[in-house]
Design a protein around this motif. Structure first.
Motif, mmCIF file in Angstrom:
data_model
loop_
_atom_site.group_PDB
_atom_site.id
_atom_site.type_symbol
_atom_site.label_atom_id
_atom_site.label_comp_id
_atom_site.label_asym_id
_atom_site.label_seq_id
_atom_site.Cartn_x
_atom_site.Cartn_y
_atom_site.Cartn_z
ATOM 1 N N ASN A 140 5.883 51.548 18.229
ATOM 2 C CA ASN A 140 4.680 50.676 18.715
ATOM 3 C C ASN A 140 4.902 49.413 19.296
ATOM 4 O OD1 ASN A 140 2.156 52.763 18.558
ATOM 5 N ND2 ASN A 140 3.102 52.883 16.356
ATOM 6 N N TYR A 141 5.676 48.667 18.824
ATOM 7 C CA TYR A 141 5.926 47.373 19.356
ATOM 8 C C TYR A 141 6.652 47.419 20.556
ATOM 9 C CZ TYR A 141 8.090 42.621 19.769
ATOM 10 O OH TYR A 141 8.483 41.355 20.418
ATOM 11 N N THR A 142 7.355 48.327 21.011
ATOM 12 C CA THR A 142 8.170 48.811 22.158
ATOM 13 C C THR A 142 7.068 49.049 23.099
ATOM 14 O OG1 THR A 142 10.361 49.083 21.118
ATOM 15 C CG2 THR A 142 9.765 49.909 23.457
ATOM 16 N N ALA A 143 6.170 49.910 22.623
ATOM 17 C CA ALA A 143 5.135 50.258 23.540
ATOM 18 C C ALA A 143 4.206 49.217 23.996
ATOM 19 C CB ALA A 143 4.179 51.567 22.846
ATOM 20 N N GLY A 144 3.975 48.388 23.121
ATOM 21 C CA GLY A 144 3.229 47.219 23.498
ATOM 22 C C GLY A 144 3.904 46.422 24.610
ATOM 23 N N ARG A 145 5.038 46.091 24.484
ATOM 24 C CA ARG A 145 5.935 45.351 25.608
ATOM 25 C C ARG A 145 5.858 46.142 26.756
ATOM 26 N NH1 ARG A 145 9.508 41.040 23.057
ATOM 27 N NH2 ARG A 145 9.581 40.565 25.376
ATOM 28 N N ARG A 146 6.026 47.503 26.786
ATOM 29 C CA ARG A 146 5.736 48.400 28.191
ATOM 30 C C ARG A 146 4.560 47.927 28.857
ATOM 31 N NH1 ARG A 146 9.141 53.916 27.501
ATOM 32 N NH2 ARG A 146 11.142 53.138 26.557
ATOM 33 N N CYS A 147 3.373 47.988 27.932
ATOM 34 C CA CYS A 147 2.417 47.836 28.499
ATOM 35 C C CYS A 147 2.168 46.364 29.148
ATOM 36 C CB CYS A 147 1.074 47.639 27.265
ATOM 37 S SG CYS A 147 -0.526 47.975 27.972
ATOM 38 N N GLY A 148 2.717 45.360 28.638
ATOM 39 C CA GLY A 148 2.737 44.065 28.980
ATOM 40 C C GLY A 148 3.504 43.988 30.208
ATOM 41 N N ALA A 149 4.544 44.834 30.409
ATOM 42 C CA ALA A 149 5.672 45.025 31.582
ATOM 43 C C ALA A 149 4.748 45.736 32.627
ATOM 44 C CB ALA A 149 6.886 45.739 31.148
ATOM 45 N N MET A 150 3.886 46.584 32.422
ATOM 46 C CA MET A 150 2.909 47.033 33.360
ATOM 47 C C MET A 150 2.131 46.001 33.862
ATOM 48 S SD MET A 150 1.434 50.807 33.025
ATOM 49 C CE MET A 150 0.310 50.399 31.693
ATOM 50 N N LEU A 151 1.610 45.400 33.073
ATOM 51 C CA LEU A 151 0.553 44.162 33.558
ATOM 52 C C LEU A 151 1.305 43.174 34.426
ATOM 53 C CD1 LEU A 151 -2.113 43.369 33.858
ATOM 54 C CD2 LEU A 151 -2.179 42.350 31.527
ATOM 55 N N ARG A 152 2.403 42.741 34.003
ATOM 56 C CA ARG A 152 3.043 41.886 34.755
ATOM 57 C C ARG A 152 3.553 42.256 36.308
ATOM 58 N NH1 ARG A 152 6.297 37.582 33.374
ATOM 59 N NH2 ARG A 152 6.260 36.790 31.114
ATOM 60 N N MET A 319 17.692 59.113 10.326
ATOM 61 C CA MET A 319 17.922 57.670 10.006
ATOM 62 C C MET A 319 16.750 56.727 9.958
ATOM 63 S SD MET A 319 22.007 57.078 9.157
ATOM 64 C CE MET A 319 21.582 55.351 8.946
ATOM 65 N N LYS A 320 16.547 55.746 9.374
ATOM 66 C CA LYS A 320 15.442 54.766 9.530
ATOM 67 C C LYS A 320 14.190 55.418 9.309
ATOM 68 C CE LYS A 320 18.359 51.483 12.215
ATOM 69 N NZ LYS A 320 18.289 50.779 13.308
ATOM 70 N N GLY A 321 13.923 56.824 8.994
ATOM 71 C CA GLY A 321 12.925 57.494 8.709
ATOM 72 C C GLY A 321 11.936 57.661 10.196
ATOM 73 N N HIS A 322 12.285 57.474 10.950
ATOM 74 C CA HIS A 322 11.581 57.760 12.403
ATOM 75 C C HIS A 322 12.160 58.723 13.273
ATOM 76 C CE1 HIS A 322 9.496 54.972 15.662
ATOM 77 N NE2 HIS A 322 9.098 56.462 15.608
ATOM 78 N N ILE A 323 11.120 59.573 13.730
ATOM 79 C CA ILE A 323 11.477 60.470 14.773
ATOM 80 C C ILE A 323 10.657 59.971 15.952
ATOM 81 C CG2 ILE A 323 11.029 62.833 15.829
ATOM 82 C CD1 ILE A 323 11.121 63.949 12.833
ATOM 83 N N ASN A 324 11.489 59.262 16.787
ATOM 84 C CA ASN A 324 10.864 58.710 17.904
ATOM 85 C C ASN A 324 10.550 59.382 19.084
ATOM 86 O OD1 ASN A 324 10.070 56.530 19.588
ATOM 87 N ND2 ASN A 324 11.930 55.183 19.425
ATOM 88 N N TYR A 325 9.413 59.149 19.577
ATOM 89 C CA TYR A 325 9.038 59.782 20.915
ATOM 90 C C TYR A 325 8.740 58.745 21.947
ATOM 91 C CZ TYR A 325 8.859 64.498 19.180
ATOM 92 O OH TYR A 325 9.390 65.677 18.618
ATOM 93 N N PRO A 326 9.550 58.171 22.970
ATOM 94 C CA PRO A 326 9.056 57.007 23.414
ATOM 95 C C PRO A 326 8.005 57.014 24.638
ATOM 96 C CG PRO A 326 11.618 57.635 23.469
ATOM 97 C CD PRO A 326 10.798 58.719 22.956
ATOM 98 N N PRO A 327 7.132 56.154 24.491
ATOM 99 C CA PRO A 327 5.965 56.099 25.415
ATOM 100 C C PRO A 327 6.580 56.428 26.861
ATOM 101 C CG PRO A 327 6.335 54.041 24.688
ATOM 102 C CD PRO A 327 7.420 54.821 23.917
ATOM 103 N N ILE A 328 5.584 56.725 27.777
ATOM 104 C CA ILE A 328 5.938 56.600 29.293
ATOM 105 C C ILE A 328 4.922 55.914 30.009
ATOM 106 C CG2 ILE A 328 5.906 58.487 31.235
ATOM 107 C CD1 ILE A 328 6.184 60.598 29.402
ATOM 108 N N MET A 329 5.318 55.342 30.932
ATOM 109 C CA MET A 329 4.482 54.222 31.759
ATOM 110 C C MET A 329 3.890 55.353 32.685
ATOM 111 S SD MET A 329 6.773 50.766 32.007
ATOM 112 C CE MET A 329 5.809 50.036 32.909
ATOM 113 N N VAL A 330 2.585 55.682 32.932
ATOM 114 C CA VAL A 330 2.036 56.185 34.111
ATOM 115 C C VAL A 330 1.159 55.209 34.823
ATOM 116 C CG1 VAL A 330 0.646 58.149 34.379
ATOM 117 C CG2 VAL A 330 1.974 58.184 32.463
ATOM 118 N N MET A 331 1.652 55.393 36.160
ATOM 119 C CA MET A 331 0.882 54.647 37.372
ATOM 120 C C MET A 331 0.816 55.652 38.324
ATOM 121 S SD MET A 331 3.098 51.024 36.800
ATOM 122 C CE MET A 331 4.521 51.919 36.527
ATOM 123 N N ARG A 332 -0.163 55.057 39.396
ATOM 124 C CA ARG A 332 -0.690 56.075 40.168
ATOM 125 C C ARG A 332 0.378 56.892 41.137
ATOM 126 N NH1 ARG A 332 -3.284 56.664 45.533
ATOM 127 N NH2 ARG A 332 -5.159 57.807 45.220
#
Length: 357
Positions: A140-152, A319-332
């Motif tokens: 979720n931290y990385t997802a937040g950064r991706r949202c920020g990158a999208m706004l940039r 390992m690290k107890g996380h099955i990670n599904y990376p979020p996707i940036m969706v734009m037009r």
């Protein structure tokens, strides 16, 4: 080889494979064939938002495949309500639980009590101290950064921004917010950074976060928060919404205020209203998750662990107890491809695409 040596060989081989998987950090586990009698698995949602429909759909599809009975408890977003569902599962005849904690810190002991009796998986929001088997969802931290990158990208020359968020007790929203702020202010990648206060302005370069408006998982409250921000900050030119209902709420408030053309909007998740607003240009983009896979992975692993335990076999968890599904940036410009990959109909957008779109 002696008979005793031959009898121990399969167990030694299984242990070797488990250790090798853990060292490699791989999501590998022993496949266990469905037993004649189904295992019984509970799924507790964080709230009743349509976001959870895809999670339940994926969970049910896998339950049908692996001969498991799935029982779904839909929380209303309140801590007490979800704790009631957790108590119901504790008192029932369940083989495993998938839950999205409303407040992972305050619920850690209650979840740990269940985790001592059955495998427990957290979805979308975590509770690291609960003894859960693993967490299924995005970073979720990385997802937040991706949202920020999208706004940039949407506002390359700078922006005055308001964040709208759900309860700060929820781990996923808290991490998304911090990741978003860190990205907007040009900070280093540091998920453990202390949470910035919701009051007061934060500035980095040409970007200023004016403040954070918090709601209690309430779309109407979120809309009212956006309206209040528009009144307080006449020069506001960007909004970031961190939960599925935030983009539709922001769009509704902006349209009523006549500010849709002057404020850029980014957000999370791929509900129909958000995708439609991206398609017609009212919203710049969204961070989509794979809720269907969250449900599938959770039920698959819970069923395997429950059956493996009864059979005396072993299941390796990530390992690290996380099955990670990376979020996707969706734009037009990538909307059609995203919808095709998710099996979504273009007709739901109410917008006509052309080859040039």
């Amino acid at each position: 080889m002696t008979a005793e040596g031959r009898s121990n060989a399969p167990r030694i081989i299984v242990w070797f494979l488990v250790i090798a998987a853990l060292v490699a950090g791989a999501v590998v586990y022993t496949r266990v064939e469905p037993a004649a009698a189904p295992v019984r698995i509970a799924l507790i949602t964080a709230d009743s938002d349509p976001y959870w429909d895809a999670v339940v759909e994926g969970a049910q599809a896998t339950a049908d495949e692996v001969n498991a009975e799935l029982v779904v408890f839909k929380s209303n977003g309140e801590l007490d309500d979800q704790n009631t569902h957790i108590s119901t599962v504790a008192e029932g005849n369940f083989s495993g639980l998938a839950v999205s904690p409303v407040d992972g810190s305050r619920q850690a002991l209650a979840i740990r009590a269940l985790a001592d009796a059955m495998p427990v998986i957290t979805i979308d929001a975590d509770s690291e101290l609960s003894g859960r088997l693993c967490f299924v969802g995005p970073d979720n931290y990385t997802a937040g950064r991706r949202c920020g990158a999208m706004l940039r990208e949407a506002a390359p020359d700078g922006a005055k921004i308001v964040i709208i968020c759900g309860p700060m007790e929820k781990e996923n929203g808290r991490l998304r917010r911090q990741g978003f702020i860190d990205e907007m202010l040009g900070r280093s990648l540091l998920p453990e950074r202390p949470v910035d206060p919701i009051e007061g302005q934060l500035t980095g370069g040409s970007y200023t976060v004016l403040g954070t408006y918090v709601d209690s998982i309430d779309p109407e409250q979120a809309k009212a928060n956006v309206a209040a921000a528009l009144e307080k900050y006449p020069d506001l030119d960007a909004i970031a919404g961190l939960y599925a209902y935030h983009v539709p709420a922001a769009v509704a408030a902006l349209e009523e205020a006549g500010r849709m053309d002057t404020v850029r909007v980014v957000g999370f998740d791929d509900n129909e209203a958000t995708l439609a607003a991206i398609a017609d240009g009212r919203v710049y983009g969204t961070i989509a998750q794979d809720q269907y896979s969250y449900g599938r992975a959770s039920v698959r692993l819970l069923a395997d662990v429950a059956r493996a335990g009864k059979a005396g076999e072993y299941v390796a968890v990530p390992m690290k107890g996380h099955i990670n599904y990376p979020p996707i940036m969706v734009m037009r410009d990538g909307l059609e491809a995203f919808m095709s990959e998710r099996g979504r109909s273009r007709a739901l957008l109410g917008v006509q695409f052309s080859a040039g779109d």
